[in-house]
Design an enzyme around this catalytic site. Structure first.
Site, PDB file in Angstrom:
ATOM      1  N   HIS A  41      44.044  30.617  48.172  1.00 28.79           N
ATOM      2  CA  HIS A  41      42.761  29.901  48.219  1.00 28.79           C
ATOM      3  C   HIS A  41      42.880  28.663  49.118  1.00 28.79           C
ATOM      4  CE1 HIS A  41      42.505  31.858  44.113  1.00 28.79           C
ATOM      5  NE2 HIS A  41      41.415  32.301  44.704  1.00 28.79           N
ATOM      6  N   SER A 190      45.484  35.340  41.534  1.00 27.14           N
ATOM      7  CA  SER A 190      45.339  34.587  40.279  1.00 27.14           C
ATOM      8  C   SER A 190      45.850  35.414  39.104  1.00 27.14           C
ATOM      9  CB  SER A 190      43.868  34.236  40.042  1.00 27.14           C
ATOM     10  OG  SER A 190      43.367  33.538  41.155  1.00 27.14           O
TER      11      SER A 190
END
Ligand code: PAF
Length: 290
Positions: A41, A190
């Site tokens: 990210h 994640s």
């Protein structure tokens, strides 16, 4: 001097800030995420900052892109940490709405992705890409930006979003950013936090198998069937036996390719315990000799 990050949970405020920026004539970048932010990210936020004067990040674990029995409830949500990460990365706005803000009451209108390009995740996650396209369309309206940044790890998602933007005339440019990997090759996700130490050890086998096939392709192997066979064998040897798919697809259309005659992508999805991992690598065309 970095400006203070706006933390916004409601739609009118988020939209007003983005519109003000656009009114000032600056380029606005958007990084849509579901939080639990990692280096992948951060690479998107960096790409956005390199390209745009203002960067908005959204964090929303979108319930409608998870199927029954998927990991919506156990998806990691370290909100406080994510907020700090965004601020430290230089985001100008963090939009973190509640479920009721994004989906108040009855929903009658969705974006439906017809003829999903390629098989890949589509058949294994019915409705997933409709949920992704719907929330991304909403985010593009809530946070009007000039450019939006998506990771290539979710390669099919990137292609679906590019197609939606083209089909529905969204005035936004879509930029795909390369996969960021751990030192041992595992694609950052994640969901990796859910891997047990033993599964984490085996997970490396996924990228290793894909890179080995990419090397063979670069050395001249053009038969997709042979490359896929080798990946499957490597995965079994690495103790990764629960495979959703291993496919070679056209890098632009995601149509399956029997031979490497055009730029292609080798994509795979596997399950380790409770965790579903996806990964992909580009397959460069072999250099023609003579
Ligand atoms: O890639 C993700 O994190 C999500 O699918 C996205 C694009 C933020 C939509 O919920």
């Amino acid at each position: 001097m970095p400006s203070k990050m706006h933390l916004v949970a409601d739609i009118p405020a988020a939209r007003r800030i983005c519109r003000e920026w656009q009114g000032q004539g600056v380029c606005v970048g958007l990084v849509p995420t579901m939080g639990a932010l990692h280096e992948g990210h951060l690479s998107l936020i960096r790409a956005a900052k390199g390209r745009c004067q203002r960067v908005a990040v959204s964090i929303f674990v979108n319930p409608i892109q998870f199927g029954p029995g998927e990991d919506f409830h156990r998806y990691p949500r370290p909100m406080e940490r994510d907020r700090e990460v965004c601020a430290a990365a230089g985001a100008d706005l963090l939009f973190a709405p509640r479920d009721e803000t994004m989906y108040p009451g009855r929903r009658l209108t969705f974006v439906r992705v017809e003829e999903l390009p390629g098989g890949l995740c589509g058949p294994f996650r019915p409705g997933h890409f409709d949920g992704v396209a719907t929330v991304v369309a909403k985010l593009f309206h809530i946070l009007p930006a000039d450019v939006a940044f998506f990771g290539e790890k979710d390669y099919q998602q990137l292609i679906v979003i590019r197609q939606m933007v083209k089909d529905l005339d969204f005035p936004i440019e879509i930029v795909g950013c390369p996969i960021v990997r751990e030192a041992d090759g595992l694609a950052m996700s994640s969901r990796n936090v859910h891997l047990t130490p033993e599964e984490r050890g085996r997970a490396t086998g996924l990228s290793r198998a894909l890179f080995a096939a990419a090397e063979r392709a670069a050395r001249g192997e053009r038969r997709s069937e042979e490359l896929i066979r080798a990946v499957r064998a490597d995965l079994v040897n690495a103790g990764i036996e629960s495979l959703d798919y291993v496919e070679i697809v056209d890098a632009e259309t995601l149509a399956p390719l029997a031979r490497l005659t055009r730029p292609a992508r080798l994509c795979a999805a596997a399950r380790l315990g409770q965790t579903r991992l996806i990964d992909n690598v580009p397959l460069d065309l072999p250099v023609e000799c003579g």
